[in-house]
Design a protein around this motif. Structure first.
Motif, PDB file in Angstrom:
ATOM      1  N   ARG A  20       0.727  -0.967  -0.010  1.00  0.00           N
ATOM      2  CA  ARG A  20       0.157  -0.101   0.060  1.00  0.00           C
ATOM      3  C   ARG A  20       0.854   1.250  -0.038  1.00  0.00           C
ATOM      4  O   ARG A  20       1.760   1.423   0.831  1.00  0.00           O
ATOM      5  N   GLY A  21       0.495   2.153  -1.042  1.00  0.00           N
ATOM      6  CA  GLY A  21       1.109   3.428  -0.845  1.00  0.00           C
ATOM      7  C   GLY A  21       2.491   3.268  -1.795  1.00  0.00           C
ATOM      8  O   GLY A  21       3.281   4.304  -1.695  1.00  0.00           O
TER       9      GLY A  21
ATOM     10  N   GLY B 278      -3.424   3.667  -2.488  1.00  0.00           N
ATOM     11  CA  GLY B 278      -3.815   3.776  -1.168  1.00  0.00           C
ATOM     12  C   GLY B 278      -4.538   5.158  -1.330  1.00  0.00           C
ATOM     13  O   GLY B 278      -5.338   5.382  -1.814  1.00  0.00           O
ATOM     14  N   ASP B 279      -4.351   6.028  -0.324  1.00  0.00           N
ATOM     15  CA  ASP B 279      -4.699   7.443   0.094  1.00  0.00           C
ATOM     16  C   ASP B 279      -4.450   8.404  -1.241  1.00  0.00           C
ATOM     17  O   ASP B 279      -5.149   9.227  -1.147  1.00  0.00           O
ATOM     18  N   ASP B 280      -3.272   8.139  -1.864  1.00  0.00           N
ATOM     19  CA  ASP B 280      -2.687   8.959  -2.789  1.00  0.00           C
ATOM     20  C   ASP B 280      -2.343   8.541  -4.121  1.00  0.00           C
ATOM     21  O   ASP B 280      -1.833   7.160  -4.174  1.00  0.00           O
TER      22      ASP B 280
ATOM     23  N   GLU C  22      -8.274   4.126  -3.787  1.00  0.00           N
ATOM     24  CA  GLU C  22      -7.929   3.703  -2.402  1.00  0.00           C
ATOM     25  C   GLU C  22      -7.936   2.250  -2.094  1.00  0.00           C
ATOM     26  O   GLU C  22      -6.945   1.534  -1.606  1.00  0.00           O
TER      27      GLU C  22
END
Length: 272
Positions: free
Chosen positions: A33-34, A54-56, A117
């Motif tokens: 992740r990420g 993931g978040d970005d 995400e």
């Protein structure tokens, strides 16, 4: 993060330990992740990787220390398959939405970022001598080729995304094969293609399931045990076939002297 793998000869595979084979041919830990992770093999100079935004959003790395270019696709083309939940890929400012097992071809010279995400993108890049436009390849829109039979435990559907026909590519071919429930074998009876390297990435396995992947020259095969979202490099001299302990699919990708899908040599079962 990127790793580099060097070619091994057939004789080296026959005398290698399982640990040696895993270190040379098995590609794991691609999906973090990420991060964007990759493995570069000197076999036809394929690069396989995993991107988990993931978040970005995350960009396709240049990995200049390996590729010797300012951007990843300066001299390469790219195939992408989403192995997670819905996400998107942005190619030169154009956004492509990808559901699970949807594919995308990206031509030479493009900039690429990944987003979503809960998405997870598997990708393969190969050197390209020409530039072709990006093309979205929705899994539901690709007409599968039915192969095998329940009696032989090898019933499967072959989804050809880029294979030298409808989608123009320089050398890259890729697609997804889905094994029918109750069947276990893929690519059996096996075959060889001396002019191309092929990489399999096994996906959609349950946590406790495994695929026993067979490789090597006919008559001197070895096997590796793979988990979900692990890949295996199959040099041109090697068969590539596997049997799973449960339902699964796999992404196949190859490159080499040509992008002619039928350029292969069947291997009779009695030669194994």
């Amino acid at each position: 993060m990127i790793q580099v793998r060097y070619s091994i000869p057939p004789s080296g595979a026959e005398t290698a330990t399982t640990a040696d084979l895993r270190a040379s041919l098995l590609v794991g830990d691609l999906f973090v992740r990420g991060e964007v992770r990759g493995t570069y093999t000197h076999d036809d100079r394929l690069l396989v990787g995993g991107a988990v935004p993931g978040d970005d959003d995350v960009a396709l790395p240049a990995w200049s220390e390996v590729l010797g270019t300012q951007s990843h696709l300066e001299r390469r083309e790219l195939g992408v398959v989403n192995v997670g939940d819905a996400g998107h890929v942005v190619v030169d400012g154009e956004k492509f939405e990808l559901e699970h097992l949807d594919g995308l071809f990206v031509g030479r010279g493009s900039d690429v970022t990944f987003g979503g995400e809960d998405a997870a993108f598997y990708f393969v890049s190969a050197p390209a001598h020409a530039t072709y436009p990006a093309r979205a390849l929705a899994h539901r829109d690709v007409e599968p080729v039915a192969l095998g039979s329940p009696d032989a435990a090898n019933e499967r559907r072959l989804f050809r995304y880029a294979w030298g026909e409808e989608v123009q590519t320089s050398v890259l071919q890729f697609g997804v094969t889905v094994i029918a429930r109750g069947s276990v074998w893929n690519t059996f009876p096996p075959h060889l293609h001396d002019r191309r390297t092929e990489v399999y990435c096994y996906v959609d396995l349950a946590e406790d399931d495994r695929v026993f992947h067979f490789l090597g020259r006919p008559g001197a095969t070895r096997h590796l045990v793979l988990r979900n979202r692990e890949a295996v490099i199959n040099p041109p001299w090697s068969i590539h076939s596997g049997a799973g302990t449960g339902s699964y699919a796999f992404i196949w990708a190859m490159a080499g002297e040509n992008n002619r899908y039928t350029d292969l040599t069947p291997v009779p079962t009695e030669d194994l």
